[in-house]
Design an enzyme around this catalytic site. Structure first.
Site, short mmCIF file in Angstrom:
data_model
loop_
_atom_site.label_atom_id
_atom_site.label_comp_id
_atom_site.label_asym_id
_atom_site.label_seq_id
_atom_site.Cartn_x
_atom_site.Cartn_y
_atom_site.Cartn_z
N ASP A 286 0.88 -1.17 0.00
CA ASP A 286 0.00 0.00 0.00
C ASP A 286 0.92 1.22 0.00
O ASP A 286 2.12 1.14 0.30
CB ASP A 286 -0.98 0.00 1.19
CG ASP A 286 -2.17 0.94 0.93
OD1 ASP A 286 -2.09 1.78 0.00
OD2 ASP A 286 -3.18 0.84 1.65
C1 BGC Z 1 -4.91 3.40 -0.25
C2 BGC Z 1 -4.97 2.40 -1.38
C3 BGC Z 1 -4.81 3.12 -2.69
C4 BGC Z 1 -3.51 3.89 -2.68
C5 BGC Z 1 -3.26 4.67 -3.96
C6 BGC Z 1 -3.68 4.30 -0.34
O1 BGC Z 1 -3.75 5.33 0.57
O2 BGC Z 1 -4.95 2.74 0.98
O3 BGC Z 1 -6.17 1.69 -1.34
O4 BGC Z 1 -4.86 2.22 -3.75
O5 BGC Z 1 -3.55 4.84 -1.62
O6 BGC Z 1 -4.12 5.74 -4.08
#
Ligand code: BGC
Length: 748
Positions: A286
């Protein structure tokens, strides 16, 4: 504007990292002769064989380049590869001499996100919790296929959709982008979504692995849960999703699991995901969830996102020194490129085109029609009869202009602009966008008016309760819209509706006994007025077709068929954790120095273990407001004639009859109660079928239960096993209304 300091810092770090940290693209040798690019032409070989041929030709720098992101391309950056990027949440530059395309990754949980900066819009689908409430695998497939198509149309070849953290914590701000509280329902629905998406030639993702069940302190929460409960609840949803859909990527989550960050957790990544489930794709972190080089690499993380220093030069040094074996780096790269071959993004690069908004809107409406749940319908208040109703007062929740959506990375930019304009924010600051309330331009009020052109239909904002009550009093029927906005990076502290909306409903129902409530919420909410109103429709976040779908359901053009994928409790006090874990904990700033992450953490004891969702309420003897698997229809279904067989697994059949006068669809659910020796706390959903029935029609339903669904996880032997004994099988229309019952012997 609700933008927190944390978001702003996140955004700044992202910009700086983008500008500073990613200028290390390898010095590339010149293009090879065509015959050396065998991996491109030998389409007869398997993705693994082609990956092997390719890797044999790669330099160390090229390998390192593939295992970390180059920044969030939505931000302006000086690096040439980022200029080439498409504007999505993630970007990994391709390697031209090898024929490897750029990986352009977009958030797309309920539609392709963040297009507005580039003047692109996509279909805003209903929330995925709504989708789960359809219990319809075909609908889930179509949902994923639409997203995949629109990703490809917009020039993306990788999706960041696929959320499936189960609803262990109903106040979680991201429940709307997951698939409810039951791991078997959630796993099957997310699998169909991913299969539909990947069938469009776009790499799919499943996230956030694992136990990222609340947003409060998501980067510091150390989730404590025993292995058996983990495997049978949260991880089971992923197991089903991974095995059925074979997503290209698994995104590891921010939190720690039993003391170790999810993105450097040998148990969940290496042992469970890769070894036990046979996952062949790659593990992506993540965003800013990577905390180490060697530990993460050896534990199974394959790609750091969106940028950062752990998997760049530092990983190269670790490989050169032998701390991380070259075979492991090759494995990371193999997983990425074999997926690129398997999904087809190398062989079939897709031309970009403008998504067809008419097609998308129609799909979104149909998804919502299959997903909304009729929670109450006293005295046949619904459907409204368009031929006789003379006046309707529509009240509240901006129903005059649009429908609400969930916030955060799942947010789809509103086509035509926000129906309810908010304070302006910096459009290059993605995090500032997160806190915004976005209303899509699909007005329930307009759609209701169109249903009854001859009637008087008024709209009132509901801000002044006395005025709203007067409007309600003057009309035959009052329809009150209420909402709860939820978003990534925060939870709600209570399931109570905000902004004095309970008082609004009370005022309206006191003025007009024919009051119908329509909910637009991210998950379950409390309804202290439930006994007073005549009808309640849970529309979730209904997407761009929401206005029409709601009107079609209220007037019976469509017969409601959704059932709750989450339990609605009576009060916060009935939850396993009456106070949201992490409340009052002072947390450090996670973004102060991403290469020196604070060692701080706090523990969330998920001591309810296996008692998630409806299993909690049953075993604790708590009566929910609306139980799991519950939803009404404008017709009536009867169940009869169950035949159940045991043996190696459970097979059963029964008849469902539409005993009413309208065509409808019934979700027939099957639960088992385990023999005592299994140590299971309460009955468990093991199968279902959504059956379409004409008035008076009867159909036979046959269900063959996957043996894993009736197994328990044996931690000592580290495997699923069936506990031999007598199982009580029940079938019916909700977790608490199961008229058919049989006892079968399984595993003996
Ligand atoms: C989120 C993800 C997301 C990523 C990119 C993160 O803060 O938890 O689900 O895909 O950001 O935007």
């Amino acid at each position: 504007m609700k933008t927190s300091l944390k978001y702003r810092q996140f955004a700044w770090v992202a910009v700086l990292a983008t500008l500073l940290g990613i200028c290390s693209a390898a010095q590339m040798p010149g293009p090879p002769k065509a015959e050396t690019r065998e991996w491109l032409v030998r389409k007869d070989l398997s993705p693994d064989e082609r990956a092997d041929l390719l890797i044999a030709q790669m330099t160390l720098d090229e390998k390192i380049q593939l295992v970390h992101g180059a920044g969030m391309s939505g931000f302006p950056g000086g690096e040439p590869s980022l200029v080439r990027a498409n504007g999505g949440g993630g970007f990994v530059p391709g390697i031209e001499r090898l024929g490897l395309p750029d990986l352009n990754m977009a958030d797309s949980s309920v539609g392709v996100g963040r297009g507005a900066l580039k003047g692109r819009y996509s279909t805003a689908l209903p929330s995925t919790l709504a989708l789960a409430s359809s219990w319809d695998k075909n609908v889930a497939h179509e949902f994923g296929a639409l997203i995949g198509r629109e990703l490809a149309d917009q020039g993306y070849n990788v999706s960041l959709a696929g959320g499936v953290d189960i609803t262990r914590e109903p106040r979680n701000g991201r429940n709307f982008e997951y698939q409810g509280e039951d791991p078997i329902l959630a796993g099957n629905m997310v699998a169909q979504l991913i299969m539909g998406l990947q069938a469009q030639g776009v790499i799919g993702d499943i996230k956030h692995y694992a136990l990222n069940d609340e947003e409060t302190g998501r980067m510091f929460a150390n989730v404590s849960l025993d292995r058996r409960s983990m495997r049978e609840s949260d991880l089971l949803a992923f197991e089903i999703g991974v095995k059925q859909a074979k997503p290209g990527m698994v995104m590891c989550s921010y939190n720690l699991i039993n003391g170790t960050y999810a993105c450097e957790n040998d148990y969940t990544l290496n042992q469970v995901l890769k070894k036990d489930w046979g996952f062949q794709g790659w593990v992506i972190s993540d965003w800013f969830a990577t905390h180490s080089t060697t530990k993460a690499a050896l534990a199974g993380l394959d790609q750091q996102q969106p940028t950062g220093n752990f998997f760049g030069e530092a990983l190269k040094k670790a490989v050169e020194s032998g701390e991380v074996p070259l075979t492991r780096l090759n494995d990371m790269v193999h997983r990425i490129v074999r997926t690129e071959f398997a999904i087809g993004i190398i062989d079939k690069p897709q031309p970009t085109m403008v998504p067809d908004p008419f097609h998308g809107q129609e799909v979104a409406r149909r998804v919502e029609e299959a997903s909304a749940v009729l929670l109450k319908n006293e005295g046949g208040q619904l459907p409204l009869n368009a031929a006789v109703v003379r006046s309707i007062a529509v009240i509240g929740s901006h129903a005059g202009v649009g429908v609400l959506s969930g916030g955060g990375s799942a947010q789809v930019d509103p086509a035509g602009g926000n129906a309810v304009p908010q304070e302006p924010f910096d459009p290059t600051d993605i995090m500032a966008f997160f806190g915004q309330e976005i209303w899509h331009r699909s007005s329930p009020y307009k759609a209701i008016r169109e249903m009854v052109p001859g009637a008087e239909v008024t709209y009132d904002a509901g801000t002044d309760h006395a005025i709203a009550a007067a409007k309600a009093k003057a009309a035959e029927v009052a329809i009150v819209f209420v909402n709860q906005h939820t978003s990534e990076n925060s939870d709600v502290s209570s399931l109570a509706l905000p902004d004095r909306q309970d008082e609004l409903v009370n005022a309206v129902v006191a003025a007009n006994p024919h009051t119908i409530v329509v909910l637009e919420t991210g998950g379950p909410v409390l309804m202290p007025w439930a006994a007073k109103v005549k009808a309640i429709l849970e529309a979730w976040y209904p997407g761009i077709g929401g206005g029409d779908a709601i009107a079609n359901l209220l007037f019976g053009k469509v017969n409601p068929s959704g059932k709750t994928a989450v339990t609605f409790p009576q009060s916060d006090a009935d939850l396993p954790h009456p106070v949201l874990p992490g409340t009052g904990v002072t947390m450090p700033n996670p973004f102060a120095d991403l290469n020196n992450f604070p060692s701080f953490s706090f523990v969330i004891h998920y001591n309810e273990g296996l008692k998630v969702g409806y299993r909690w309420y049953e075993s604790e003897g708590k009566k929910p407001l609306f139980p799991f698997g519950y939803g009404l229809s404008y017709t009536k279904f009867l169940y009869a004639g169950m035949q159940a067989d045991g043996g190696d697994t459970l097979t059963l059949s029964f008849a469902v009859q539409n005993a009413g006068t309208k065509a409808g669809e019934e979700i027939a659910e099957v639960y088992v109660t385990y023999p005592r020796a299994a140590g299971e706390p309460a009955k468990k959903l093991v199968g279902w079928e959504k059956v379409a029935l004409a008035a008076g029609e009867t159909k036979n339903v046959k269900i063959h239960v996957d043996p894993m669904y009736i197994s328990v996880f044996d931690v000592q032997q580290d495997k699923w096993k069936i506990v031999p004994g007598d199982y009580t099988v029940q079938a019916g229309g909700s977790s608490v209304d199961l008229p058919l019952k049989a006892v079968v012997t399984i595993g003996k």
